[in-house]
Design an enzyme around this catalytic site. Structure first.
Site, mmCIF file in Angstrom:
data_model
loop_
_atom_site.group_PDB
_atom_site.id
_atom_site.type_symbol
_atom_site.label_atom_id
_atom_site.label_comp_id
_atom_site.label_asym_id
_atom_site.label_seq_id
_atom_site.Cartn_x
_atom_site.Cartn_y
_atom_site.Cartn_z
ATOM 1 N N CYS A 139 89.714 -110.465 -80.942
ATOM 2 C CA CYS A 139 90.141 -110.437 -79.532
ATOM 3 C C CYS A 139 88.961 -110.827 -78.651
ATOM 4 C CB CYS A 139 90.647 -109.046 -79.160
ATOM 5 S SG CYS A 139 91.020 -108.849 -77.403
ATOM 6 N N CYS A 184 96.037 -116.802 -67.212
ATOM 7 C CA CYS A 184 95.521 -116.382 -68.522
ATOM 8 C C CYS A 184 94.219 -115.605 -68.315
ATOM 9 C CB CYS A 184 95.282 -117.632 -69.383
ATOM 10 S SG CYS A 184 94.272 -117.346 -70.841
ATOM 11 N N HIS A 268 116.265 -107.218 -28.952
ATOM 12 C CA HIS A 268 115.669 -107.288 -27.620
ATOM 13 C C HIS A 268 116.584 -107.947 -26.592
ATOM 14 C CE1 HIS A 268 114.874 -111.467 -28.612
ATOM 15 N NE2 HIS A 268 114.166 -111.087 -29.674
ATOM 16 N N CYS A 313 83.947 -93.743 3.083
ATOM 17 C CA CYS A 313 82.840 -94.433 3.726
ATOM 18 C C CYS A 313 82.671 -95.840 3.172
ATOM 19 C CB CYS A 313 81.557 -93.632 3.519
ATOM 20 S SG CYS A 313 80.106 -94.387 4.279
ATOM 21 N N CYS A 318 74.980 -99.238 -5.411
ATOM 22 C CA CYS A 318 75.103 -99.641 -6.822
ATOM 23 C C CYS A 318 74.200 -98.725 -7.639
ATOM 24 C CB CYS A 318 74.694 -101.110 -6.970
ATOM 25 S SG CYS A 318 74.892 -101.761 -8.638
ATOM 26 N N CYS A 325 71.817 -101.599 -9.865
ATOM 27 C CA CYS A 325 70.481 -102.009 -9.414
ATOM 28 C C CYS A 325 69.969 -101.189 -8.244
ATOM 29 C CB CYS A 325 70.508 -103.487 -9.032
ATOM 30 S SG CYS A 325 71.609 -103.861 -7.640
ATOM 31 N N CYS A 330 77.707 -103.028 2.358
ATOM 32 C CA CYS A 330 78.966 -102.693 3.034
ATOM 33 C C CYS A 330 80.139 -103.076 2.142
ATOM 34 C CB CYS A 330 79.047 -103.442 4.367
ATOM 35 S SG CYS A 330 80.675 -103.311 5.163
ATOM 36 N N CYS A 333 82.263 -106.302 3.956
ATOM 37 C CA CYS A 333 81.727 -107.665 4.013
ATOM 38 C C CYS A 333 80.731 -107.959 2.911
ATOM 39 C CB CYS A 333 81.080 -107.920 5.371
ATOM 40 S SG CYS A 333 79.521 -107.018 5.618
#
EC number: 2.3.2.31
Length: 520
Positions: A139, A184, A268, A313, A318, A325, A330, A333
């Protein structure tokens, strides 16, 4: 094939429609009229569906049906090409994705090339001949010596003992559907282990699994046949139309779109498949997050980090601890806060706003927010009916428990509880249609005249479906005696019939007046 295994579409008989006059649509029985093509004229009254004629359009198949069909194809190819072995033909068909015509054509053109490509180098002889020797055969796997009769080799003559071959094939079957293309065991050998070899070597249980995978390949490679997507369902469905619009009904009880073939999507109606795809993509697309960001945040003028306003306000900072940063500006704007004071309208106002580019940005944000709010309106209702449909499905599956409670409390006949299943099935149908009606409504042209009819019918269906749900969910503890039960039964039965009519009206309204509406 029994009648239960066939589902039937319906076409309108125009002659009978004329004969019916003003016959009410409410009294007309039909299944999938929602997708029939009707011409809509807003100035003309909608015609009655009249007499409905039946067309067989799809077929539910069980395992025996699939075996018979696949074996019939194998036999046809075997006879046409004069190939003696059905196992060889089966391997060739699997290689050609069960395309009989293409297989015959390629075999006629170049049989040697096709057979080599398919792993069947010699269709006339599949196995190597056992040569009786005085000694044993070694074998190539376990390297043990065996008598030739206790070994096996395909036509490639790579010989292994039966225990090793059996173990190899059983491992391949345990790995799943690809076992039908098992080569095989020899390295780099492309000869395919045929069906007869499996039957000879492995146990009957393993061979049955192998055959099941062959049937699976027959369905998977056939565009006209698909497995029912319901969990645990053993049936498949054949549909002879490439783009079927109507839902199909499996013997397991699940109703779904054949084209989508998805358990979560199901049926659906009234949406076309493309609309459902678009909706599901929208629901999962990251672009929706971008839309929310655009509608609810603004970017820092310095570092462009998105900032969400959390107070009244207009003085924004940020925050560095949030990855920003530290720039102060504002909100209106987007100018530096150091330039704001009494000359610009005060710290809580900004008269620069209309003159700045920020006005243009805010107009875009307002449009995005309006679109987002419209989407969320339809999405929340879509989800609500989706969840309600799951509850209705659970009620349908548990109807027998409620039936047993009624039988024991009121000493009634089993026939007196039939209305429970009918009510839950109607609720399930209504909820499914209502779920996708909000997808349809979202994409419906906002300025179309048909929208008013659509929303009117949708509202009616929704209202009466909720009323039926309330009636059905009444606690049995509140029914003090038999008379109270009979009264409740009549209410549920009547409302089941009523909601069916409202569903039919909705389906007919979409089919008769909305199919030609412009979809954005």
């Amino acid at each position: 094939m029994t009648d239960d295994e066939m589902y039937e579409d319906y076409d309108v008989d125009d002659d009978s429609a004329e004969e019916s006059g003003n016959e009410s649509l409410d009294d007309t029985e039909y299944d999938d009229a929602a997708t029939q093509e009707f011409d809509f004229d807003e100035n003309q009254p909608q015609r009655s569906l009249g007499k409905l004629t039946r067309q067989k359009s799809f077929e539910v198949l069980n395992k025996d049906d699939l075996f018979s069909e696949s074996h019939k194809i194998i036999k046809e190819v075997k006879d046409v090409l004069s190939i003696p072995s059905e196992a060889a033909v089966s391997t060739l068909l699997r290689h050609m994705k069960w395309n009989k015509e293409k297989l015959i054509e390629r075999y006629m053109e170049n049989p040697e090339k096709l057979c080599i490509d398919a792993g069947v180098p010699n269709v006339m002889k599949l196995n190597a001949t056992i040569v009786e020797k005085s000694g044993n055969v070694s074998c190539l796997i376990c390297l043990e010596d065996y008598p030739p009769t206790q070994t096996f080799a395909l036509i490639c003559n790579h010989r292994y003992c039966l225990p090793c071959y059996k173990n190899y094939l059983e491992i391949k079957v345990s790995e799943g559907p690809e076992c039908i293309y098992t080569p095989c065991p020899a390295p780099k050998c492309k000869v395919i282990v045929h069906q007869d070899a499996f039957k000879q070597i492995v146990s009957p249980e393993v061979f049955e699994r192998f055959n099941n995978f062959i049937l699976k390949s027959y369905v998977d490679d056939n565009p006209q046949v698909k497995w029912c997507p319901a969990p645990g369902c053993i049936y498949s469905i054949r549909c002879d139309r490439k783009e079927r619009k109507e839902a199909v009904n499996c013997k397991c009880g699940f109703q779904y779109c054949f084209n989508c073939n998805d358990y979560e999507i199901g049926d659906h109606m009234p949406c076309p498949c493309s609309q459902v795809d678009k909706w599901l993509q929208k629901a999962s697309d990251e672009s929706e997050n971008v839309t929310w960001m655009l509608a609810n945040t603004k970017k820092c003028p310095e570092c462009r980090s998105p900032i969400e306003k959390n107070g009244g306000c207009m003085h924004m900072t940020c925050r560095k601890n949030a990855g920003g940063c530290g720039f102060e500006f504002c909100w209106l704007c987007r100018g530096p806060w150091t330039e704001h004071g009494s000359t610009t309208g005060g710290y809580y106002n900004c008269n620069k706003y209309d003159k700045s580019k920020a006005k243009e940005d805010d107009d875009k944000a307002h449009d995005a927010k309006t679109e987002l709010e419209a989407y969320m309106f339809y999405y929340h209702r879509y989800e609500s009916h989706r969840n309600a449909m799951k509850i209705a499905d659970e009620q349908r599956r548990n109807a027998h428990l409620k039936e047993q409670q009624i039988l024991s409390k009121f000493d009634v006949r089993s026939a007196d509880t039939k209305f429970l299943m009918e009510a839950t099935e109607q609720l399930l149908k209504n909820r499914r249609v209502l779920q996708y009606s909000y997808v349809y409504g979202y994409y419906l042209d906002k300025k179309s005249q048909e929208r008013n009819l659509f929303e009117y019918l949708q509202e009616d269906l929704e209202k009466h479906t909720n009323l039926l749900s309330t009636q059905y969910e009444q606690s049995l503890d509140k029914l003090e005696d038999y008379q109270a039960f009979i009264k409740w039964k009549e209410q549920v039965t009547n409302y089941t019939r009523i909601t069916k009519k409202f569903l039919d009206n909705f389906v007919d309204g979409v089919a008769g007046g909305l199919v030609n509406t412009q979809i954005n």
